[in-house]
Design a protein around this motif. Structure first.
Motif, PDB file in Angstrom:
ATOM      1  N   THR A  43       0.847  -1.200   0.000  1.00 47.78           N
ATOM      2  CA  THR A  43       0.000   0.000   0.000  1.00 47.78           C
ATOM      3  C   THR A  43       0.882   1.250   0.000  1.00 47.78           C
ATOM      4  O   THR A  43       2.097   1.174   0.140  1.00 47.78           O
ATOM      5  CB  THR A  43      -0.894   0.037   1.259  1.00 47.78           C
ATOM      6  N   GLU A  44       0.224   2.393  -0.138  1.00 52.00           N
ATOM      7  CA  GLU A  44       0.945   3.665  -0.081  1.00 52.00           C
ATOM      8  C   GLU A  44       1.541   3.901   1.305  1.00 52.00           C
ATOM      9  O   GLU A  44       2.560   4.569   1.441  1.00 52.00           O
ATOM     10  CB  GLU A  44       0.025   4.831  -0.463  1.00 52.00           C
ATOM     11  N   LYS A  45       0.915   3.336   2.333  1.00 54.23           N
ATOM     12  CA  LYS A  45       1.462   3.449   3.689  1.00 54.23           C
ATOM     13  C   LYS A  45       2.832   2.775   3.768  1.00 54.23           C
ATOM     14  O   LYS A  45       3.724   3.247   4.460  1.00 54.23           O
ATOM     15  CB  LYS A  45       0.519   2.814   4.710  1.00 54.23           C
ATOM     16  N   ASP A  46       2.990   1.651   3.059  1.00 55.64           N
ATOM     17  CA  ASP A  46       4.277   0.953   3.031  1.00 55.64           C
ATOM     18  C   ASP A  46       5.344   1.800   2.347  1.00 55.64           C
ATOM     19  O   ASP A  46       6.496   1.830   2.779  1.00 55.64           O
ATOM     20  CB  ASP A  46       4.154  -0.391   2.315  1.00 55.64           C
ATOM     21  N   VAL A  47       4.961   2.500   1.285  1.00 58.76           N
ATOM     22  CA  VAL A  47       5.894   3.380   0.576  1.00 58.76           C
ATOM     23  C   VAL A  47       6.310   4.521   1.492  1.00 58.76           C
ATOM     24  O   VAL A  47       7.494   4.847   1.619  1.00 58.76           O
ATOM     25  CB  VAL A  47       5.264   3.916  -0.729  1.00 58.76           C
ATOM     26  N   ASP A  48       5.325   5.141   2.157  1.00 50.64           N
ATOM     27  CA  ASP A  48       5.617   6.230   3.095  1.00 50.64           C
ATOM     28  C   ASP A  48       6.506   5.744   4.237  1.00 50.64           C
ATOM     29  O   ASP A  48       7.417   6.454   4.664  1.00 50.64           O
ATOM     30  CB  ASP A  48       4.325   6.821   3.658  1.00 50.64           C
ATOM     31  N   ALA A  49       6.252   4.531   4.712  1.00 50.86           N
ATOM     32  CA  ALA A  49       7.044   3.964   5.810  1.00 50.86           C
ATOM     33  C   ALA A  49       8.494   3.750   5.388  1.00 50.86           C
ATOM     34  O   ALA A  49       9.413   3.952   6.192  1.00 50.86           O
ATOM     35  CB  ALA A  49       6.439   2.645   6.270  1.00 50.86           C
ATOM     36  N   PHE A  50       8.731   3.371   4.130  1.00 51.28           N
ATOM     37  CA  PHE A  50      10.099   3.176   3.636  1.00 51.28           C
ATOM     38  C   PHE A  50      10.848   4.508   3.645  1.00 51.28           C
ATOM     39  O   PHE A  50      11.988   4.589   4.100  1.00 51.28           O
ATOM     40  CB  PHE A  50      10.082   2.584   2.222  1.00 51.28           C
ATOM     41  N   TYR A  51      10.206   5.552   3.142  1.00 48.80           N
ATOM     42  CA  TYR A  51      10.834   6.879   3.140  1.00 48.80           C
ATOM     43  C   TYR A  51      11.114   7.340   4.570  1.00 48.80           C
ATOM     44  O   TYR A  51      12.179   7.877   4.861  1.00 48.80           O
ATOM     45  CB  TYR A  51       9.940   7.901   2.432  1.00 48.80           C
ATOM     46  N   LYS A  52      10.148   7.127   5.455  1.00 46.44           N
ATOM     47  CA  LYS A  52      10.314   7.547   6.841  1.00 46.44           C
ATOM     48  C   LYS A  52      11.426   6.749   7.523  1.00 46.44           C
ATOM     49  O   LYS A  52      12.187   7.284   8.320  1.00 46.44           O
ATOM     50  CB  LYS A  52       8.994   7.362   7.589  1.00 46.44           C
ATOM     51  N   LYS A  53      11.509   5.458   7.199  1.00 46.83           N
ATOM     52  CA  LYS A  53      12.523   4.582   7.796  1.00 46.83           C
ATOM     53  C   LYS A  53      13.934   5.105   7.538  1.00 46.83           C
ATOM     54  O   LYS A  53      14.791   5.053   8.414  1.00 46.83           O
ATOM     55  CB  LYS A  53      12.373   3.175   7.214  1.00 46.83           C
ATOM     56  N   TYR A  54      14.171   5.601   6.325  1.00 48.85           N
ATOM     57  CA  TYR A  54      15.499   6.097   5.963  1.00 48.85           C
ATOM     58  C   TYR A  54      15.621   7.615   6.075  1.00 48.85           C
ATOM     59  O   TYR A  54      16.643   8.189   5.708  1.00 48.85           O
ATOM     60  CB  TYR A  54      15.868   5.638   4.551  1.00 48.85           C
ATOM     61  N   GLY A  55      14.582   8.291   6.548  1.00 51.61           N
ATOM     62  CA  GLY A  55      14.633   9.736   6.750  1.00 51.61           C
ATOM     63  C   GLY A  55      14.713  10.498   5.448  1.00 51.61           C
ATOM     64  O   GLY A  55      15.234  11.607   5.408  1.00 51.61           O
ATOM     65  N   ALA A  56      14.190   9.910   4.369  1.00 47.05           N
ATOM     66  CA  ALA A  56      14.213  10.562   3.063  1.00 47.05           C
ATOM     67  C   ALA A  56      12.894  11.294   2.840  1.00 47.05           C
ATOM     68  O   ALA A  56      11.862  10.963   3.426  1.00 47.05           O
ATOM     69  CB  ALA A  56      14.418   9.529   1.953  1.00 47.05           C
TER      70      ALA A  56
END
Length: 70
Positions: free
Chosen positions: A53-66
């Motif tokens: 989902t889009e939440k997973d995409v957002d979580a990836f960016y948040k995980k790496y601080g991007a």
């Protein structure tokens, strides 16, 4: 439910991924999406993860601080 929000510190971007852009790719057969750091030399995603989902995409960016480009 906790009244305190946990502040999650971003994970440091791996050395071999510094300067690479984050991309998503979809499978032609199943439609399954993955996200990771795109290496243009090898044309592969490094440190890829499933993005249902889009939440997973957002979580990836948040995980790496991007910051996500729109």
């Amino acid at each position: 439910m906790s009244i305190f929000k946990r502040h999650i510190k971003p994970v440091q971007i791996p050395k071999e991924c510094i300067g690479l852009e984050i991309q998503t790719q979809s499978s032609i057969c199943t439609g399954e999406r993955i996200i990771g750091f795109y290496d243009p030399k090898t044309k592969k995603l490094l440190y890829s993860e499933l993005a249902s989902t889009e939440k997973d995409v957002d979580a990836f960016y948040k995980k790496y601080g991007a910051e996500r480009k729109t």
